[in-house]
Design a protein around this motif. Structure first.
Motif, PDB file in Angstrom:
ATOM      1  N   ARG A 107       0.759  -1.205   0.011  1.00  0.00           N
ATOM      2  CA  ARG A 107       0.077   0.085  -0.008  1.00  0.00           C
ATOM      3  C   ARG A 107       0.867   1.139  -0.123  1.00  0.00           C
ATOM      4  O   ARG A 107       0.354   2.355   0.001  1.00  0.00           O
ATOM      5  N   LEU A 108       2.144   1.202   0.043  1.00  0.00           N
ATOM      6  CA  LEU A 108       2.870   2.409   0.334  1.00  0.00           C
ATOM      7  C   LEU A 108       4.014   2.166  -0.861  1.00  0.00           C
ATOM      8  O   LEU A 108       4.777   1.324  -0.613  1.00  0.00           O
ATOM      9  N   VAL A 109       4.166   2.875  -2.206  1.00  0.00           N
ATOM     10  CA  VAL A 109       5.323   2.670  -2.822  1.00  0.00           C
ATOM     11  C   VAL A 109       6.040   4.142  -3.015  1.00  0.00           C
ATOM     12  O   VAL A 109       5.257   5.183  -3.125  1.00  0.00           O
ATOM     13  N   LEU A 110       7.213   4.280  -2.593  1.00  0.00           N
ATOM     14  CA  LEU A 110       7.998   5.379  -2.766  1.00  0.00           C
ATOM     15  C   LEU A 110       8.757   5.436  -3.989  1.00  0.00           C
ATOM     16  O   LEU A 110       9.128   4.364  -4.490  1.00  0.00           O
ATOM     17  N   LEU A 111       9.452   6.819  -4.166  1.00  0.00           N
ATOM     18  CA  LEU A 111      10.659   6.788  -5.285  1.00  0.00           C
ATOM     19  C   LEU A 111      11.280   8.059  -5.137  1.00  0.00           C
ATOM     20  O   LEU A 111      10.598   9.014  -4.280  1.00  0.00           O
ATOM     21  N   ALA A 112      12.153   8.346  -5.572  1.00  0.00           N
ATOM     22  CA  ALA A 112      12.972   9.676  -5.603  1.00  0.00           C
ATOM     23  C   ALA A 112      13.434   9.885  -7.251  1.00  0.00           C
ATOM     24  O   ALA A 112      13.682   9.102  -7.764  1.00  0.00           O
ATOM     25  N   THR A 113      13.098  11.281  -7.282  1.00  0.00           N
ATOM     26  CA  THR A 113      13.286  11.751  -8.904  1.00  0.00           C
ATOM     27  C   THR A 113      14.035  13.243  -8.840  1.00  0.00           C
ATOM     28  O   THR A 113      13.345  14.040  -7.764  1.00  0.00           O
ATOM     29  N   HIS A 114      14.694  13.629  -9.557  1.00  0.00           N
ATOM     30  CA  HIS A 114      15.259  15.119  -9.670  1.00  0.00           C
ATOM     31  C   HIS A 114      14.685  15.556 -10.923  1.00  0.00           C
ATOM     32  O   HIS A 114      14.618  16.985 -10.843  1.00  0.00           O
ATOM     33  N   ASP A 115      14.156  14.781 -11.755  1.00  0.00           N
ATOM     34  CA  ASP A 115      13.653  15.464 -12.989  1.00  0.00           C
ATOM     35  C   ASP A 115      12.653  14.819 -13.772  1.00  0.00           C
ATOM     36  O   ASP A 115      12.273  15.083 -14.771  1.00  0.00           O
ATOM     37  N   ALA A 116      12.139  13.966 -13.111  1.00  0.00           N
ATOM     38  CA  ALA A 116      11.011  13.151 -13.778  1.00  0.00           C
ATOM     39  C   ALA A 116       9.677  13.213 -12.935  1.00  0.00           C
ATOM     40  O   ALA A 116       8.711  12.254 -13.211  1.00  0.00           O
ATOM     41  N   HIS A 117       9.282  14.364 -12.479  1.00  0.00           N
ATOM     42  CA  HIS A 117       8.276  14.275 -11.729  1.00  0.00           C
ATOM     43  C   HIS A 117       6.630  14.149 -12.339  1.00  0.00           C
ATOM     44  O   HIS A 117       5.943  13.426 -11.882  1.00  0.00           O
ATOM     45  N   GLY A 118       6.669  14.629 -13.692  1.00  0.00           N
ATOM     46  CA  GLY A 118       5.590  14.522 -14.548  1.00  0.00           C
ATOM     47  C   GLY A 118       5.390  12.995 -15.041  1.00  0.00           C
ATOM     48  O   GLY A 118       4.213  12.786 -15.031  1.00  0.00           O
ATOM     49  N   VAL A 119       6.497  12.438 -15.256  1.00  0.00           N
ATOM     50  CA  VAL A 119       6.356  10.833 -15.478  1.00  0.00           C
ATOM     51  C   VAL A 119       5.408  10.141 -14.516  1.00  0.00           C
ATOM     52  O   VAL A 119       4.616   9.131 -14.651  1.00  0.00           O
ATOM     53  N   TYR A 120       6.005  10.118 -13.138  1.00  0.00           N
ATOM     54  CA  TYR A 120       5.373   9.634 -12.044  1.00  0.00           C
ATOM     55  C   TYR A 120       3.963  10.260 -11.443  1.00  0.00           C
ATOM     56  O   TYR A 120       3.034   9.435 -11.246  1.00  0.00           O
ATOM     57  N   LYS A 121       3.830  11.423 -11.786  1.00  0.00           N
ATOM     58  CA  LYS A 121       2.340  12.117 -11.476  1.00  0.00           C
ATOM     59  C   LYS A 121       1.304  11.316 -12.413  1.00  0.00           C
ATOM     60  O   LYS A 121       0.261  11.176 -11.923  1.00  0.00           O
ATOM     61  N   LYS A 122       1.782  11.045 -13.799  1.00  0.00           N
ATOM     62  CA  LYS A 122       0.874  10.321 -14.480  1.00  0.00           C
ATOM     63  C   LYS A 122       0.440   8.964 -14.114  1.00  0.00           C
ATOM     64  O   LYS A 122      -0.642   8.451 -14.273  1.00  0.00           O
ATOM     65  N   VAL A 123       1.189   8.401 -13.346  1.00  0.00           N
ATOM     66  CA  VAL A 123       1.022   6.993 -12.677  1.00  0.00           C
ATOM     67  C   VAL A 123       0.280   7.193 -11.322  1.00  0.00           C
ATOM     68  O   VAL A 123       0.051   6.237 -10.758  1.00  0.00           O
TER      69      VAL A 123
END
Length: 139
Positions: A107-123
């Motif tokens: 129920r909790l999935v984390l990630l870290a990104t410097h430059d791909a926030h838009g990609v992960y927001k879509k998901v």
């Protein structure tokens, strides 16, 4: 929309570990210089997802999930080769990984990104609601 020229697979036997190591250790800001033995150990202890050219079978992208298979997962090492970028593969890999761990009950999935926030927001990823509650330890 993802390009149908590519297929996403979670078959660990299809992962080209040498190629993934090359990509990450030479072109991914978060893994530059990562030793091959470290990358191989990370692959062995993780769920691995790849994108493959349907015509040639060549791997063109990867993603890795570190998880306890019950409560928590960390999506990491998402990489798409320059020639395959812009075809929705990072989004497809993140979606496939998210759906896979949801199927495990995570129920909790984390990630870290410097430059791909838009990609992960879509998901469906969002910034931490309470970032002040989180801490890290790094050597």
């Amino acid at each position: 929309m993802r390009d149908d020229r590519y297929e996403i697979s979670d078959d660990p036997a299809r992962v080209d570990a040498a190629l993934v190591h090359h990509w990450l250790s030479t072109d991914a800001y978060w893994a530059l210089g990562r030793p091959r033995a470290v990358q191989d150990a990370a692959i062995a202890a993780s769920l691995n997802f790849g994108a493959y050219d349907r015509e040639t079978g060549t791997q063109v992208a990867c993603a890795r999930v570190v998880t306890d298979h019950a409560t928590f997962a960390w999506l990491c090492d998402v990489y798409v080769t320059p020639a395959a970028r812009g075809r929705g593969l990072a989004t497809a890999l993140a979606t496939t990984a998210r759906d896979h761990v949801e199927g495990l009950g995570v129920r909790l999935v984390l990630l870290a990104t410097h430059d791909a926030h838009g990609v992960y927001k879509k998901v469906g990823f969002t910034p931490l609601a309470e970032p002040g509650h989180w801490m890290s330890y790094g050597l």
